[in-house]
Design a protein around this motif. Sequence first.
Motif, mmCIF file in Angstrom:
data_model
loop_
_atom_site.group_PDB
_atom_site.id
_atom_site.type_symbol
_atom_site.label_atom_id
_atom_site.label_comp_id
_atom_site.label_asym_id
_atom_site.label_seq_id
_atom_site.Cartn_x
_atom_site.Cartn_y
_atom_site.Cartn_z
ATOM 1 N N THR A 18 0.731 -1.308 0.041
ATOM 2 C CA THR A 18 0.101 0.115 -0.197
ATOM 3 C C THR A 18 0.726 1.294 0.100
ATOM 4 O O THR A 18 0.523 2.190 -0.852
ATOM 5 C CB THR A 18 -0.985 -0.047 1.182
ATOM 6 O OG1 THR A 18 -1.625 -1.244 1.117
ATOM 7 C CG2 THR A 18 -1.917 1.246 1.177
ATOM 8 N N ALA A 19 2.037 1.226 0.686
ATOM 9 C CA ALA A 19 2.795 2.523 0.659
ATOM 10 C C ALA A 19 3.609 2.662 -0.551
ATOM 11 O O ALA A 19 3.506 3.717 -1.168
ATOM 12 C CB ALA A 19 4.096 2.150 1.833
ATOM 13 N N ALA A 20 3.946 1.392 -1.136
ATOM 14 C CA ALA A 20 4.479 1.813 -2.718
ATOM 15 C C ALA A 20 3.362 2.380 -3.600
ATOM 16 O O ALA A 20 3.709 3.209 -4.329
ATOM 17 C CB ALA A 20 4.874 0.493 -3.011
ATOM 18 N N LEU A 21 2.298 1.775 -3.660
ATOM 19 C CA LEU A 21 1.169 2.415 -4.303
ATOM 20 C C LEU A 21 0.846 3.866 -4.005
ATOM 21 O O LEU A 21 0.631 4.540 -5.030
ATOM 22 C CB LEU A 21 -0.038 1.521 -4.252
ATOM 23 C CG LEU A 21 -0.078 0.192 -4.876
ATOM 24 C CD1 LEU A 21 -1.142 -0.806 -4.435
ATOM 25 C CD2 LEU A 21 -0.072 0.029 -6.595
ATOM 26 N N ALA A 22 0.641 4.189 -2.769
ATOM 27 C CA ALA A 22 0.582 5.446 -2.396
ATOM 28 C C ALA A 22 1.602 6.752 -2.710
ATOM 29 O O ALA A 22 1.162 7.671 -3.227
ATOM 30 C CB ALA A 22 0.371 5.444 -0.978
ATOM 31 N N MET A 23 2.760 6.042 -2.612
ATOM 32 C CA MET A 23 4.082 6.684 -3.125
ATOM 33 C C MET A 23 4.046 6.950 -4.561
ATOM 34 O O MET A 23 4.226 8.042 -5.204
ATOM 35 C CB MET A 23 5.314 6.124 -2.452
ATOM 36 C CG MET A 23 5.450 6.359 -1.044
ATOM 37 S SD MET A 23 6.734 5.650 -0.355
ATOM 38 C CE MET A 23 8.019 6.805 -0.799
ATOM 39 N N ALA A 24 3.900 6.058 -5.450
ATOM 40 C CA ALA A 24 3.681 5.917 -6.930
ATOM 41 C C ALA A 24 2.718 7.050 -7.155
ATOM 42 O O ALA A 24 2.941 7.578 -8.182
ATOM 43 C CB ALA A 24 3.402 4.580 -7.443
ATOM 44 N N ARG A 25 1.455 6.965 -6.613
ATOM 45 C CA ARG A 25 0.315 7.863 -6.867
ATOM 46 C C ARG A 25 0.872 9.157 -6.851
ATOM 47 O O ARG A 25 0.641 10.108 -7.779
ATOM 48 C CB ARG A 25 -0.745 7.367 -6.144
ATOM 49 C CG ARG A 25 -1.985 8.592 -6.053
ATOM 50 C CD ARG A 25 -3.103 8.066 -5.335
ATOM 51 N NE ARG A 25 -3.987 9.014 -5.208
ATOM 52 C CZ ARG A 25 -4.738 9.421 -3.933
ATOM 53 N NH1 ARG A 25 -4.132 9.054 -2.794
ATOM 54 N NH2 ARG A 25 -5.688 10.278 -3.954
ATOM 55 N N ARG A 26 1.845 9.647 -5.942
ATOM 56 C CA ARG A 26 2.389 10.896 -5.732
ATOM 57 C C ARG A 26 3.526 11.333 -6.438
ATOM 58 O O ARG A 26 4.207 12.279 -6.432
ATOM 59 C CB ARG A 26 2.555 10.894 -4.149
ATOM 60 C CG ARG A 26 1.277 11.046 -3.271
ATOM 61 C CD ARG A 26 0.742 12.217 -3.568
ATOM 62 N NE ARG A 26 -0.486 12.558 -2.551
ATOM 63 C CZ ARG A 26 -0.995 13.502 -2.408
ATOM 64 N NH1 ARG A 26 -0.864 14.679 -3.099
ATOM 65 N NH2 ARG A 26 -2.113 13.813 -1.346
ATOM 66 N N GLY A 27 3.929 10.284 -7.418
ATOM 67 C CA GLY A 27 5.002 10.559 -8.279
ATOM 68 C C GLY A 27 6.532 10.126 -7.557
ATOM 69 O O GLY A 27 7.502 10.644 -7.998
ATOM 70 N N LEU A 28 6.292 9.424 -6.469
ATOM 71 C CA LEU A 28 7.849 9.105 -5.739
ATOM 72 C C LEU A 28 8.035 7.479 -6.197
ATOM 73 O O LEU A 28 7.372 6.524 -5.428
ATOM 74 C CB LEU A 28 7.460 9.085 -4.361
ATOM 75 C CG LEU A 28 7.119 10.575 -3.802
ATOM 76 C CD1 LEU A 28 6.538 10.600 -2.157
ATOM 77 C CD2 LEU A 28 7.844 11.758 -4.216
ATOM 78 N N PRO A 29 9.239 7.373 -6.873
ATOM 79 C CA PRO A 29 9.463 5.926 -7.070
ATOM 80 C C PRO A 29 9.733 5.312 -5.894
ATOM 81 O O PRO A 29 10.544 5.744 -4.920
ATOM 82 C CB PRO A 29 10.570 6.142 -8.353
ATOM 83 C CG PRO A 29 11.143 7.739 -7.877
ATOM 84 C CD PRO A 29 10.023 8.386 -7.414
ATOM 85 N N VAL A 30 9.906 3.991 -5.949
ATOM 86 C CA VAL A 30 10.143 3.123 -4.698
ATOM 87 C C VAL A 30 10.698 1.734 -5.242
ATOM 88 O O VAL A 30 10.306 1.313 -6.298
ATOM 89 C CB VAL A 30 8.788 2.989 -3.772
ATOM 90 C CG1 VAL A 30 8.455 4.147 -2.991
ATOM 91 C CG2 VAL A 30 7.780 2.308 -4.272
ATOM 92 N N ARG A 31 11.464 1.045 -4.339
ATOM 93 C CA ARG A 31 11.866 -0.129 -4.491
ATOM 94 C C ARG A 31 11.295 -1.157 -3.465
ATOM 95 O O ARG A 31 11.608 -0.469 -2.226
ATOM 96 C CB ARG A 31 13.277 -0.263 -4.941
ATOM 97 C CG ARG A 31 13.833 -1.986 -5.173
ATOM 98 C CD ARG A 31 15.338 -2.054 -4.967
ATOM 99 N NE ARG A 31 15.669 -1.139 -6.183
ATOM 100 C CZ ARG A 31 17.153 -0.721 -6.392
ATOM 101 N NH1 ARG A 31 18.038 -0.932 -5.488
ATOM 102 N NH2 ARG A 31 17.360 -0.103 -7.484
ATOM 103 N N ILE A 32 10.745 -1.938 -3.345
ATOM 104 C CA ILE A 32 10.443 -3.161 -2.213
ATOM 105 C C ILE A 32 11.359 -4.374 -2.244
ATOM 106 O O ILE A 32 11.616 -5.221 -3.492
ATOM 107 C CB ILE A 32 8.919 -3.818 -2.604
ATOM 108 C CG1 ILE A 32 8.146 -2.227 -2.509
ATOM 109 C CG2 ILE A 32 8.660 -4.683 -1.353
ATOM 110 C CD1 ILE A 32 6.402 -2.753 -2.976
#
Length: 408
Positions: A18-32
């Motif tokens: 959920t954190a990854a999706l929420a960050m991607a929605r805000r334009g913040l790239p992430v790696r899990i």
Amino acid sequence: MTDAPRAIIVGAGIAGLTAALAMARRGLPVRIYERAPELTEVGAGLQLSPNATRLLARLGVLDALGDRAVRPQAVELKKADGLSPLARIPLGAEAETRWGAPYLVAHRADLQSALLQRAQSESQIEIVTGAFAEKAEFHKDGGVRLRVARNGAAEEIHTPLLIAGDGVWSHLRRMVRTAVRSRFTGFVAWRATLPVEQALAAGNGALEADRVTAFMHPAFHLVAYPISGGAAINLVAILPGEVPLNAWAQDADDAPLKKVLARASPALGRLAAADGASWTVWPVHAVNPADAWTSPQGLALIGDAAHAVPPFAAQGAGMAIEDAVVLANFLALRRGDPATALAAYEATRKPRVTRVARRGAFNRFTWHAGGPVAFARDMILKARSEDALMADFDWLYGFDAEAADQER
């Protein structure tokens, strides 16, 4: 040292995805980074109240979950001995109108699958499985140095932000706390699922397929509700006990459980002993939400890693989902100032989670009450209207975590 995206999330459970999706929605790239070689979820059912589903809908997860989730029509409270009804809280369309989002029940694996499906469709999210975050420390120049073991080799990553979604037994919690171990509450959760027809036949009127039914008794409480598109009934019984290992699902002798339920009600005894009811026992652990959740050097705990709450308010998944969205929003609003974003996240979330934990403790006390306390509880519940009972949950189910974080 390996280059890293803006943030790294450890753990691909409900909180991490959920954190990854929420960050991607805000334009913040992430790696899990996920320790398991394949993303599978243990456990059985979970309840997703409107405070969580409104956020999942905005992330596109409810569309991915589809009809695998069930919209129960009510929560019904009953006495376990005698099965007499005490209260009914309407859900379904009435709840969605009141709280602005649906109340759902689902198999945990179905929610995990929906989250993963959405995450894999996002170009801003990279998921690395079979990767164990074996060591982490704050870097002298800021951020976190993370050592990850994968495919028999190890690599070091320097990331400006590490998000720990690694659960109740988080080993990253030690970076911000001196007391890092979770606390065993003295309760265990017995879980099983049954095909809906079999469950209804065994219960012989004790439960219905269109609602959440909670049976209260001084020695235990049992909750039953539909999952898997209505094809199965999830059962969870919570009672005092001991579990020898710190592990989620464990096989154990279920004879004591069956004896306790049968002593309370023959119908519940038949339900517990039904063919195919393979009971698995889970220890109920808690993590104190009052301790630190973040470090300005670049660490945030989310979900059970920050504040595992016992399941007496059915808000474990809900609080993890709220955490994830609020953290992502603050990171986006305060780009370039992660320390301020982390402080705002912790300050925003702690009062909310603390209140939910207190509600859970109240539920545990009242649901397991006996004697005069149980008599008073029953009289109060019977006297209250359905609307009054719904109003008790306005602060919890009507809460919009995104609207609340915008106020800070």
